[in-house]
Design an enzyme around this catalytic site. Sequence first.
Site, PDB file in Angstrom:
ATOM      1  N   ARG A 141      54.482 -34.233 -40.500  1.00 40.65           N
ATOM      2  CA  ARG A 141      55.788 -33.564 -40.284  1.00 40.65           C
ATOM      3  C   ARG A 141      56.127 -33.337 -38.826  1.00 40.65           C
ATOM      4  NH1 ARG A 141      56.730 -33.705 -46.034  1.00 40.65           N
ATOM      5  NH2 ARG A 141      54.753 -33.155 -46.990  1.00 40.65           N
TER       6      ARG A 141
ATOM      7  N   THR B 241      56.556 -42.323 -51.636  1.00 35.46           N
ATOM      8  CA  THR B 241      56.116 -41.071 -52.159  1.00 35.46           C
ATOM      9  C   THR B 241      55.791 -40.936 -53.340  1.00 35.46           C
ATOM     10  OG1 THR B 241      57.274 -38.832 -52.531  1.00 35.46           O
ATOM     11  CG2 THR B 241      58.710 -40.519 -52.246  1.00 35.46           C
TER      12      THR B 241
ATOM     13  N   ASP C 175      62.441 -39.248 -48.591  1.00 36.66           N
ATOM     14  CA  ASP C 175      63.936 -39.201 -48.237  1.00 36.66           C
ATOM     15  C   ASP C 175      64.106 -38.329 -46.946  1.00 36.66           C
ATOM     16  OD1 ASP C 175      63.176 -36.870 -49.438  1.00 36.66           O
ATOM     17  OD2 ASP C 175      64.927 -36.811 -50.656  1.00 36.66           O
TER      18      ASP C 175
ATOM     19  N   ASP D 119      56.563 -38.930 -55.552  1.00 36.14           N
ATOM     20  CA  ASP D 119      57.311 -38.283 -56.318  1.00 36.14           C
ATOM     21  C   ASP D 119      58.349 -38.811 -56.937  1.00 36.14           C
ATOM     22  OD1 ASP D 119      56.374 -35.704 -55.677  1.00 36.14           O
ATOM     23  OD2 ASP D 119      57.889 -35.408 -54.245  1.00 36.14           O
TER      24      ASP D 119
ATOM     25  N   ARG E  48      58.275 -30.813 -56.529  1.00 37.91           N
ATOM     26  CA  ARG E  48      58.961 -29.473 -56.228  1.00 37.91           C
ATOM     27  C   ARG E  48      60.509 -29.625 -56.895  1.00 37.91           C
ATOM     28  NH1 ARG E  48      56.430 -30.104 -50.990  1.00 37.91           N
ATOM     29  NH2 ARG E  48      57.844 -31.553 -50.471  1.00 37.91           N
TER      30      ARG E  48
ATOM     31  N   ASP F 119      61.218 -40.090 -56.277  1.00 34.15           N
ATOM     32  CA  ASP F 119      62.539 -39.498 -56.060  1.00 34.15           C
ATOM     33  C   ASP F 119      63.582 -39.960 -55.325  1.00 34.15           C
ATOM     34  OD1 ASP F 119      61.224 -38.663 -53.769  1.00 34.15           O
ATOM     35  OD2 ASP F 119      61.474 -36.571 -54.001  1.00 34.15           O
TER      36      ASP F 119
ATOM     37  N   GLY G  60      54.690 -36.862 -46.609  1.00 34.06           N
ATOM     38  CA  GLY G  60      53.588 -36.901 -47.326  1.00 34.06           C
ATOM     39  C   GLY G  60      53.034 -38.092 -47.487  1.00 34.06           C
TER      40      GLY G  60
HETATM   41  P1  ATP Z   1      57.871 -36.409 -48.886  1.00 30.18           P
HETATM   42  O1  ATP Z   1      58.918 -35.317 -49.236  1.00 30.18           O
HETATM   43  O2  ATP Z   1      57.535 -37.162 -50.027  1.00 30.18           O
HETATM   44  O3  ATP Z   1      56.592 -35.448 -48.305  1.00 30.18           O
HETATM   45  P2  ATP Z   1      59.484 -36.703 -46.817  1.00 30.18           P
HETATM   46  O4  ATP Z   1      59.673 -38.254 -45.963  1.00 30.18           O
HETATM   47  O5  ATP Z   1      60.742 -36.451 -47.560  1.00 30.18           O
HETATM   48  O6  ATP Z   1      58.344 -37.180 -47.579  1.00 30.18           O
HETATM   49  P3  ATP Z   1      59.781 -34.771 -44.969  1.00 30.18           P
HETATM   50  O7  ATP Z   1      58.778 -33.793 -44.341  1.00 30.18           O
HETATM   51  O8  ATP Z   1      60.930 -34.090 -45.650  1.00 30.18           O
HETATM   52  O9  ATP Z   1      58.792 -35.904 -45.861  1.00 30.18           O
HETATM   53  O10 ATP Z   1      60.319 -35.591 -43.721  1.00 30.18           O
HETATM   54  C1  ATP Z   1      59.607 -36.113 -42.773  1.00 30.18           C
HETATM   55  C2  ATP Z   1      59.793 -36.128 -41.567  1.00 30.18           C
HETATM   56  O11 ATP Z   1      61.116 -36.817 -41.266  1.00 30.18           O
HETATM   57  C3  ATP Z   1      60.063 -34.577 -40.924  1.00 30.18           C
HETATM   58  O12 ATP Z   1      58.936 -34.092 -40.610  1.00 30.18           O
HETATM   59  C4  ATP Z   1      61.053 -34.781 -39.762  1.00 30.18           C
HETATM   60  O13 ATP Z   1      60.499 -34.996 -38.572  1.00 30.18           O
HETATM   61  C5  ATP Z   1      62.216 -35.949 -40.210  1.00 30.18           C
HETATM   62  N1  ATP Z   1      63.337 -35.603 -40.710  1.00 30.18           N
HETATM   63  C6  ATP Z   1      63.470 -35.073 -41.918  1.00 30.18           C
HETATM   64  N2  ATP Z   1      64.811 -34.787 -42.188  1.00 30.18           N
HETATM   65  C7  ATP Z   1      65.326 -35.042 -40.961  1.00 30.18           C
HETATM   66  C8  ATP Z   1      66.768 -34.916 -40.378  1.00 30.18           C
HETATM   67  N3  ATP Z   1      67.859 -34.416 -41.283  1.00 30.18           N
HETATM   68  N4  ATP Z   1      66.925 -35.223 -39.150  1.00 30.18           N
HETATM   69  C9  ATP Z   1      65.701 -35.546 -38.262  1.00 30.18           C
HETATM   70  N5  ATP Z   1      64.796 -35.802 -38.874  1.00 30.18           N
HETATM   71  C10 ATP Z   1      64.279 -35.546 -39.915  1.00 30.18           C
END
Ligand code: ATP
Length: 319
Positions: A72, A125, A103, A127, A171, A129, A11
Site C-alpha cells: 500500500r 483480489t 479497485d 474479494d 470488509r 468486488d 492485497g
Molecule cells: P484490496 O482492497 O483487494 O486489498 P486494492 O487495490 O483495492 O486491493 P488499496 O490499498 O485500496 O488496495 O489500493 C492500493 C494502492 O493504490 C494504495 O496503497 C494507493 O497507493 C493506491 N490508491 C488507492 N486509491 C487511490 C486514489 N484514490 N488515488 C491514488 N492512488 C490510490
Amino acid sequence: MRKIAVLTSGGDAPGMNAAVRAVVRKAIHDGMEVYGVSHGYNGLINNDIKKMDLGDVGDMIHRGGTFLYSARCEEFRTEEGRQRAADNLKALGIEGLVVIGGDGTYMGAGELSRLGVKTVGVPATIDNDIVGTDVTIGYDTALNTIVDMIDRIRDTATSHERTFIIEVMGRDSGELALNAGLAAGAETIFIPERNTKMEDVAERIQAGLDRGKKHSLIVVAEGVMSAEYCSNELAKYINIETRISVLGHIQRGGKPSASDRVLGSRLGAYAVNLLQDGRSGVGAGISKNELTATDFTYVRVHDKQYDNSIYLLSKELSI
Ligand code: ATP
C-alpha cells in the site's frame, strides 16, 4: 507501443503471478520490451523498475502471492508522488503500464493515466468486488480454501455437537462469506450487504436443535462483526455453547487454483492487447466468458451487486 511495465498492488491474491507471467510473455512475444516494478506504486516512485526476460517469470505460474511484491503506498495518493512515478516511467521510455490489483489500485492507475501514462488494470483480489468482471483473480482459490477449512471445522462441530462461528474475510463485500457459506452448508451467513437479525438466527438454531440437529455453522464476514462479538450477541438470545474460528490470512495464501491460473493468463495477455490497441484508463475483465474492458470511472462509481438469490437459497437449503 514499444515498452510497457507491470506491477502488483493492494492485497495479494493467488494467481497474480500467473497474470504477471502472461503480461511479460505476451509482450515479449509481440516484440515489446517489458519491465517489472517491485512493491506496487512504491516501486514506481522509488524507481524499483527492472527489465524482464522470458526466464524471469519461469516457475511462477503455480505460486501463490506475488513475486513482484505488493504494497500500500500513501505517497501515491499525493500529486507529487504520482508525478514522480510518471517522470520515472517517462525517463525509461515506458509508455504503458499494467496494474494488477483491486479497485484502490485502479483508482491510482486512473490518476496516472491523466498524467499521460497509458494504464490498464487487471482485477486481482480475493474479494471478487470489482465491477466490470464476473470474477477476479484469486477469488476461486480463496473460496476453495475457506470451504476446505469449514469442512474441517464441521468434523469437530459434529463430534462435539457444537455451534461454530467462522469469521471470513470481506470488509465491504459478502461474496466470499455468501458462497463459502452455501458451499459448506452453513446455517447462517452474515454479509455486509444484508441485515440479519440475531433473534432470527437464534430461532433457526433452536429449530434445528429441536429436530435433533447435532451442530450449527455460522459464517460471518469480518465487515459485519467479529466472530467473538457474534458469539456474545448470540448468547443473549439462546443458551448454547459456541466456539469461534477466525480464518485470517490463511485465506489469501496458497497456490492458485486452475481457474485462477487460467483467468490470470487470459486477463494478463488481454491487458497487453488493450495497450497495443491504444486503450488507457480501463480494467480488463471477463463477462460470460468474453473478454471485456471497463472504464475506471465506471468501476469507481458502481458497486458490484451481490446475488440475493444465493442468500435466499442458502437459507432454504440449510434449514
Ligand atoms: P484490496 O482492497 O483487494 O486489498 P486494492 O487495490 O483495492 O486491493 P488499496 O490499498 O485500496 O488496495 O489500493 C492500493 C494502492 O493504490 C494504495 O496503497 C494507493 O497507493 C493506491 N490508491 C488507492 N486509491 C487511490 C486514489 N484514490 N488515488 C491514488 N492512488 C490510490
